[in-house]
Design an enzyme around this catalytic site. Structure first.
Site, mmCIF file in Angstrom:
data_model
loop_
_atom_site.group_PDB
_atom_site.id
_atom_site.type_symbol
_atom_site.label_atom_id
_atom_site.label_comp_id
_atom_site.label_asym_id
_atom_site.label_seq_id
_atom_site.Cartn_x
_atom_site.Cartn_y
_atom_site.Cartn_z
ATOM 1 N N CYS A 37 -80.253 -10.543 -38.462
ATOM 2 C CA CYS A 37 -79.478 -11.902 -38.648
ATOM 3 C C CYS A 37 -80.841 -13.188 -38.953
ATOM 4 O O CYS A 37 -79.339 -13.667 -39.170
ATOM 5 C CB CYS A 37 -78.437 -11.969 -36.932
ATOM 6 S SG CYS A 37 -76.869 -11.270 -37.527
ATOM 7 N N LYS A 39 -79.245 -14.506 -42.128
ATOM 8 C CA LYS A 39 -77.985 -15.011 -41.929
ATOM 9 C C LYS A 39 -78.143 -16.794 -42.091
ATOM 10 O O LYS A 39 -79.229 -17.046 -42.486
ATOM 11 C CB LYS A 39 -77.092 -15.830 -40.316
ATOM 12 C CG LYS A 39 -76.229 -15.903 -40.916
ATOM 13 C CD LYS A 39 -75.389 -15.544 -39.675
ATOM 14 C CE LYS A 39 -74.050 -15.161 -38.760
ATOM 15 N NZ LYS A 39 -73.414 -14.471 -38.097
ATOM 16 N N ASP A 46 -63.347 -18.745 -36.134
ATOM 17 C CA ASP A 46 -63.363 -17.617 -35.860
ATOM 18 C C ASP A 46 -64.573 -16.835 -36.295
ATOM 19 O O ASP A 46 -64.884 -16.669 -37.092
ATOM 20 C CB ASP A 46 -62.572 -17.594 -34.974
ATOM 21 C CG ASP A 46 -62.417 -17.749 -33.382
ATOM 22 O OD1 ASP A 46 -63.031 -16.672 -33.227
ATOM 23 O OD2 ASP A 46 -61.393 -18.042 -33.035
ATOM 24 N N ASP A 47 -64.857 -15.576 -35.068
ATOM 25 C CA ASP A 47 -64.888 -14.138 -35.606
ATOM 26 C C ASP A 47 -64.784 -13.887 -37.036
ATOM 27 O O ASP A 47 -65.077 -13.312 -37.918
ATOM 28 C CB ASP A 47 -65.254 -13.131 -34.434
ATOM 29 C CG ASP A 47 -66.388 -13.510 -33.281
ATOM 30 O OD1 ASP A 47 -67.265 -14.032 -33.415
ATOM 31 O OD2 ASP A 47 -65.518 -13.553 -32.198
ATOM 32 N N ASP A 59 -69.188 -8.435 -42.626
ATOM 33 C CA ASP A 59 -70.808 -8.529 -42.673
ATOM 34 C C ASP A 59 -71.697 -7.994 -43.265
ATOM 35 O O ASP A 59 -71.499 -7.233 -42.418
ATOM 36 C CB ASP A 59 -70.657 -8.546 -40.369
ATOM 37 C CG ASP A 59 -71.435 -9.522 -39.946
ATOM 38 O OD1 ASP A 59 -72.128 -10.164 -40.376
ATOM 39 O OD2 ASP A 59 -70.859 -10.162 -38.984
ATOM 40 N N GLY A 81 -65.983 1.200 -51.228
ATOM 41 C CA GLY A 81 -67.283 0.800 -51.151
ATOM 42 C C GLY A 81 -67.374 -0.309 -52.300
ATOM 43 O O GLY A 81 -67.186 0.408 -53.510
ATOM 44 N N HIS A 82 -68.584 -1.143 -51.871
ATOM 45 C CA HIS A 82 -69.082 -1.297 -53.336
ATOM 46 C C HIS A 82 -70.992 -0.879 -52.998
ATOM 47 O O HIS A 82 -71.278 -1.855 -52.079
ATOM 48 C CB HIS A 82 -68.233 -2.707 -53.471
ATOM 49 C CG HIS A 82 -69.243 -3.365 -55.203
ATOM 50 N ND1 HIS A 82 -69.065 -3.464 -56.477
ATOM 51 C CD2 HIS A 82 -70.378 -4.952 -55.024
ATOM 52 C CE1 HIS A 82 -69.373 -3.583 -57.320
ATOM 53 N NE2 HIS A 82 -70.220 -4.257 -56.537
ATOM 54 N N ASP A 111 -68.124 -13.005 -30.502
ATOM 55 C CA ASP A 111 -69.729 -12.374 -30.283
ATOM 56 C C ASP A 111 -70.758 -13.182 -30.556
ATOM 57 O O ASP A 111 -70.511 -13.794 -31.214
ATOM 58 C CB ASP A 111 -69.555 -11.074 -31.381
ATOM 59 C CG ASP A 111 -69.876 -10.878 -32.638
ATOM 60 O OD1 ASP A 111 -68.960 -12.419 -32.821
ATOM 61 O OD2 ASP A 111 -69.936 -10.966 -32.872
HETATM 62 CO CO CO Z 1 -68.812 -13.092 -34.643
#
Ligand code: CO
Ligand code: CO
Ligand code: CO
Length: 533
Positions: free
Chosen positions: A50, A53, A82-83, A100, A171-172, A259
């Site tokens: 992450c 990110k 929010d998530d 994600d 999917g891609h 999370d």
């Molecule tokens: Co989250």
């Protein structure tokens, strides 16, 4: 290779690097032989986990002024931060959606696929939703690493989605310089049972369901300092679904949930506190951590994402008595597929915790609580129960604790321990230019020139240490000045050190050109001579 084949410019040979290196023109449809064999995924990644990110502060800046979606059916949208997004379906049900994608945080492609899936699902779980379908998103350097790795990543993803009861329905994938994998996930949620990050109430306890430290462990792995116990524990937690934790927190009536991922425990908690208009408190000693993590902290192993997270939310974090910077930094560690952070009424907290433990989430712990109405501050306290072990090289000469250095991106975010001893000069033994300054710190009697040399040496050491400028910036300055001073041993030594710190050739050259810009053509001739000899 003929001229005339390349779609880029048929009048010339292919200008692509692959053609120059391997005599293969991809743009004319030629193919590289597929490499085979073992792959270490994290070694291929510039910004692991992450840590890839984009940081919160930057994101907020860029999103500023963009049109806001005005649609009453959007129950939770972008401004909520929010998530996942939530869309009213008109009955009692709402749609939950999230996406994600990230770079590998582990070496094993199958495990990475599992983590990518668990991580993508986590945002739906954090809202109390039930994920149903997923679309895979995959970036892969085709023909540069074995095809098998892509197969395994997808197999890991499918495996984890199956465990979650989620159907992958498409999917891609794109040919990409770096491996990236993730999922867009769609789920359903009862409108009455949506758990946002904005509902925390004074008096709530805070429960964290997984240990902290995946970023630190991944970074330790990347620099070859990890031990097996730590990496296995972290991988186990990262592949663990937040499904059970989510179902239980909904059942026990949690007030708020999110999370813990790339923005770190403190990043996500300050966000929750801010949106809930409360202040929160965490007890450092009660925060579960992976085995080995405290030792890595003691050794100064801090990934650069910690600094970015600190920049994003540090102004809302208050360290209490005896809370050291290292303790707080652990709480800024970017997590991959981290646990749920749950705010729940004090009276229900213990019961929920017991159920979490019964369901095998044995590391789940109450880590603090919501203090009072407020404006999003988080107070970090310690009860002195847990200490960070003494690191080997924790004390620097001056007796001050050596601080790690932070750079904005992955491989160059090295700790002070990893950094070559940063000196203003090119290194004591191999260089003529500063050999004069070499005085053993142990030499007792210092008079006259010896004392001056000692002072100068101490000065050099101090100047070279990371301070307001980090080790990498100082190394770049060293290169520029070595060029300008036309000191060949200095330049060679600093280029060598820079390479070890992860500088690319282009970065080294750019630093050198700063010196050339000031010194003119004699300096350029010197630089060319040194670098081409
Ligand atoms: Co989250
Ligand atoms: Co070509
Ligand atoms: Co071409």
């Amino acid at each position: 290779m003929r001229i005339g084949h390349c779609v880029c410019d048929p009048s010339k040979p292919c200008p692509c690097d692959i053609f120059k290196e391997k005599n293969v023109c991809l743009c004319a449809g030629e193919r590289l032989d597929a490499p085979t064999g073992e792959v270490r995924l994290t070694a291929l990644v510039e910004k692991p986990g992450c840590a890839s990110k984009i940081d919160q502060a930057f994101l907020k800046e860029v999103l500023k002024g963009l049109p806001v979606v005005e649609d009453p059916r959007v129950l939770v949208g972008v401004p909520a931060g929010d998530d996942a997004g939530i869309y009213d379906m008109g009955n009692d049900q709402a749609l939950v959606q999230t996406v994600d994608v990230f770079t590998p945080s582990v070496d094993d492609p199958f495990v990475f696929g599992q983590i990518a899936a668990a991580n993508s699902l986590s945002d739906v779980y954090a809202m109390g939703g039930r994920p149903m379908t997923a679309l895979s998103v995959l970036g892969f350097p085709v023909r540069q690493i074995p095809d098998e790795a892509m197969h395994e990543i997808l197999r890991g993803g499918i495996d984890k989605m199956k465990e979650a009861g989620v159907a992958i329905i498409g999917g891609h994938s794109i040919n990409d310089g770096e491996i990236k994998a993730g999922f867009a996930v769609t789920g359903m949620i009862d409108k009455e049972k949506i758990v946002t990050n904005a509902g925390a109430q004074p008096g709530d306890v805070l429960i964290l369901t997984k240990p902290l430290g995946t970023g630190i462990v991944a970074f330790a792995a990347q620099i070859g300092r990890v031990d097996q116990e730590a990496s296995e524990a972290a991988a186990g937690a990262m592949t663990c679904l937040n499904k059970t934790a989510s179902e239980l927190m909904v059942q026990f009536g949690a007030h708020a949930c999110t999370d813990v991922t790339g923005f770190s425990l403190l990043g996500h908690l300050t966000e929750m506190a801010m949106r809930s208009k409360v202040d929160a408190e965490i007890i450092w000693d009660d925060i579960p951590v992976f085995p080995g993590v405290l030792q890595y902290i003691a050794e100064g192993i801090f990934p650069g994402a910690i600094e970015r997270n600190k920049e994003s939310c540090g102004e809302r974090v208050v360290a209490g008595d005896n809370v050291t910077e290292d303790m707080v930094d652990l709480c800024y560690d970017a997590q991959t597929s981290g646990g749920l952070l749950i705010a729940i009424a004090d009276k229900d907290g213990e019961a929920l915790l017991r159920r979490l433990h019964e369901e095998g989430l044995s590391e789940a712990a109450i880590i603090g609580g919501i203090r009072a109405p407020g404006s999003g501050y988080v107070f970090v306290k310690t009860n002195g129960k847990r200490v960070i072990p003494k690191g080997d090289k924790q004390m620097s000469e001056s007796g001050e604790k050596s601080r790690k250095t932070f750079i904005k991106d992955g491989p160059k975010s090295i700790s002070a321990d990893e950094a070559p001893p940063a000196q203003a000069c090119c290194g004591h033994d191999e260089s003529a230019c500063c050999a004069e300054a070499t005085v053993e710190s142990g030499s007792e009697v210092r008079t006259g020139t010896a004392a001056m040399k000692a002072d100068f040496n101490a000065f050099l050491t101090r100047v070279g240490k990371p301070g307001a400028l980090d080790a990498c910036t100082k190394q770049a300055v060293n290169i520029a000045l070595s060029v300008l001073a036309k000191c060949e041993p200095c330049l060679k030594a600093h280029i060598e050190k820079a390479k070890k710190m992860g500088f690319s050739q282009a970065e080294i050259e750019e630093a050198a050109w700063m010196g050339i810009a000031f010194g003119g053509s004699p300096v350029m001739m010197f630089y060319n001579k040194v670098t081409h000899s």
